[in-house]
Design an enzyme around this catalytic site. Structure first.
Site, short mmCIF file in Angstrom:
data_model
loop_
_atom_site.label_atom_id
_atom_site.label_comp_id
_atom_site.label_asym_id
_atom_site.label_seq_id
_atom_site.Cartn_x
_atom_site.Cartn_y
_atom_site.Cartn_z
N SER A 46 -68.76 -19.06 -15.52
CA SER A 46 -68.85 -18.26 -14.29
C SER A 46 -70.13 -17.44 -14.32
O SER A 46 -70.91 -17.45 -13.36
CB SER A 46 -67.66 -17.31 -14.14
OG SER A 46 -66.54 -17.76 -14.82
N TYR A 135 -59.44 -22.67 -20.70
CA TYR A 135 -59.96 -21.43 -20.09
C TYR A 135 -58.92 -20.85 -19.14
O TYR A 135 -58.64 -21.41 -18.08
CB TYR A 135 -61.26 -21.77 -19.36
CG TYR A 135 -62.09 -20.61 -18.90
CD1 TYR A 135 -61.62 -19.30 -18.93
CD2 TYR A 135 -63.38 -20.80 -18.43
CE1 TYR A 135 -62.40 -18.24 -18.51
CE2 TYR A 135 -64.17 -19.76 -18.01
CZ TYR A 135 -63.68 -18.48 -18.05
OH TYR A 135 -64.46 -17.46 -17.62
N LYS A 161 -60.00 -19.57 -24.11
CA LYS A 161 -60.75 -18.40 -23.67
C LYS A 161 -59.80 -17.67 -22.75
O LYS A 161 -59.40 -18.18 -21.70
CB LYS A 161 -62.01 -18.85 -22.94
CG LYS A 161 -62.77 -17.74 -22.27
CD LYS A 161 -64.20 -18.20 -22.09
CE LYS A 161 -64.84 -17.65 -20.82
NZ LYS A 161 -64.70 -16.22 -20.64
N THR A 163 -59.05 -14.90 -20.50
CA THR A 163 -59.51 -13.83 -19.62
C THR A 163 -58.33 -13.28 -18.81
O THR A 163 -58.35 -13.26 -17.59
CB THR A 163 -60.65 -14.32 -18.70
OG1 THR A 163 -61.66 -14.89 -19.54
CG2 THR A 163 -61.28 -13.19 -17.92
N GLY A 186 -61.45 -12.42 -22.99
CA GLY A 186 -62.49 -12.51 -21.97
C GLY A 186 -62.58 -11.35 -21.00
O GLY A 186 -63.22 -11.47 -19.97
N SER A 205 -69.31 -11.58 -19.73
CA SER A 205 -70.56 -11.43 -18.99
C SER A 205 -71.45 -10.33 -19.55
O SER A 205 -72.67 -10.50 -19.68
CB SER A 205 -70.27 -11.05 -17.54
OG SER A 205 -69.23 -11.79 -17.00
C1 NAY Z 1 -67.56 -16.69 -17.84
O1 NAY Z 1 -68.76 -16.55 -17.61
O2 NAY Z 1 -67.01 -17.76 -17.62
C2 NAY Z 1 -66.81 -15.56 -18.41
O3 NAY Z 1 -67.14 -15.08 -19.43
C3 NAY Z 1 -65.63 -14.97 -17.80
C4 NAY Z 1 -65.35 -13.56 -18.30
C5 NAY Z 1 -65.75 -12.61 -17.23
N1 NAY Z 1 -64.95 -12.82 -16.08
C6 NAY Z 1 -65.45 -13.35 -14.97
C7 NAY Z 1 -64.49 -13.53 -13.87
O4 NAY Z 1 -66.61 -13.64 -14.85
O5 NAY Z 1 -66.68 -11.03 -18.69
C8 NAY Z 1 -65.67 -11.19 -17.74
C9 NAY Z 1 -65.88 -10.20 -16.61
O6 NAY Z 1 -67.09 -10.48 -15.96
C10 NAY Z 1 -65.95 -8.76 -17.10
O7 NAY Z 1 -64.80 -8.45 -17.84
C11 NAY Z 1 -66.13 -7.79 -15.94
O8 NAY Z 1 -64.94 -7.62 -15.22
#
Ligand code: NAY
Length: 290
Positions: A46, A135, A161, A163, A186, A205
């Protein structure tokens, strides 16, 4: 790699101002993050804006990153797409390119049945010899624990993973599926909780933007220095919350630029920040205190 553990940025993909993949910025980002001490990379997910790229473009990103990493840390490639055939092609390419593992969201948009999702993972996981990380993410529809357990029985499925915020299920996965079923937490806002609940690593992220903060958080929790871990997590949460007011992959990229690591721009329909918005983010970061 025997084990993939630790702080793993869901790597941003730099684009130039005309939305072309920016290879030089990508290579610099990889080295910058490695100097900051990260333990691996998760590509074209993502955060990597994978769904905004063609399969051919995704393959180029994988080749460039694997080439630049040069085996220094493991590389997980997110190969998810709605079509199984597309994902398999990306997974086979990742294997040939030298990736250490693949990962995929479940097929989304049409609300596929559990059986269809199971079949998707079975077809994909057995198409290569790489470990597959499933995931579990709200954006694609969360799995229940029992479904994760069912998926864990597929050959090559090696971990998840995770999240989701129900971190008690990380313990449960370790207890019921097995210690060697890898779980990556995540939710960046809950990194401390994820690690405390036995996650093997954290993938997110904001580890592209605050690598040192999260490497420190990880080390402090491992050393049971909870006060310091808590202090850093709290600062990180404030930064994340201020960033989520905009298209935050764009915020991550400009914040990296302020730190001397120009990471380029996001692709539409994500919106880059205007100069005014950049100033607003800067001002809100400045207000963050211990
Ligand atoms: C990715 O890029 O696939 C991820 O790492 C997903 C994890 C992130 N969630 C999303 C929906 O992108 O890092 C999290 C998220 O951005 C962070 O916790 C902020 O809410």
């Amino acid at each position: 790699y025997e084990e993939i553990k630790g702080v793993i940025p869901a790597l941003i993909t730099p684009f130039d101002h005309e939305e072309n993949f920016d290879e030089m910025r990508m290579r610099k980002t990889v080295n910058w993050l490695l100097e900051e001490g990260v333990h691996g990379f998760y590509l074209t997910g993502s955060t990597g804006e994978g769904f905004l790229m063609t399969p051919e473009e995704r393959k180029v990103v994988v080749e460039v990153v694997v080439d630049e990493v040069k085996g220094r840390v493991p590389v997980i490639v997110h190969v998810g797409a709605i079509g199984t055939k597309i994902s398999i092609d990306l997974a086979k390419h990742a294997e040939k390119a030298g990736a250490d593992a693949v990962s995929s969201v479940p097929p989304f948009y049409w609300r596929f049945s559990d059986d269809a999702i199971f079949q998707y993972y079975e077809d994909l996981a057995t198409a290569t010899s790489l470990p597959m990380i499933i995931y579990n993410v709200p954006l694609a529809g969360l799995f229940g624990f029992d479904f994760i357990k069912r998926l864990s029985g597929i050959p090559h499925v090696h971990g998840v993973k995770y999240t989701a915020y129900t971190h008690q299920d990380i313990h449960k996965a370790k207890a019921q599926i097995g210690k060697d079923f890898m779980v990556y937490s995540g939710a960046d806002e809950m990194a401390v909780s994820g690690i405390l609940n036995e996650a093997d690593g954290i993938i997110g992220s904001f580890y592209s933007m605050l690598p040192d903060v999260f490497v420190n958080i990880y080390d402090h929790v491992k050393k049971e220095e909870f006060k310091e871990a808590q202090r850093l997590q709290k600062i990180a949460v404030d930064i994340i919350e201020a960033s989520l007011k905009f298209d935050y992959y764009a915020v991550i990229k400009v914040a990296m630029k302020w730190m001397g690591m120009d990471a380029g721009y996001v692709r539409r329909p994500f919106r880059n920040l205007t100069a005014e918005q950049e100033e607003a983010v800067k001002a809100s970061y400045r207000e963050i205190r211990d």
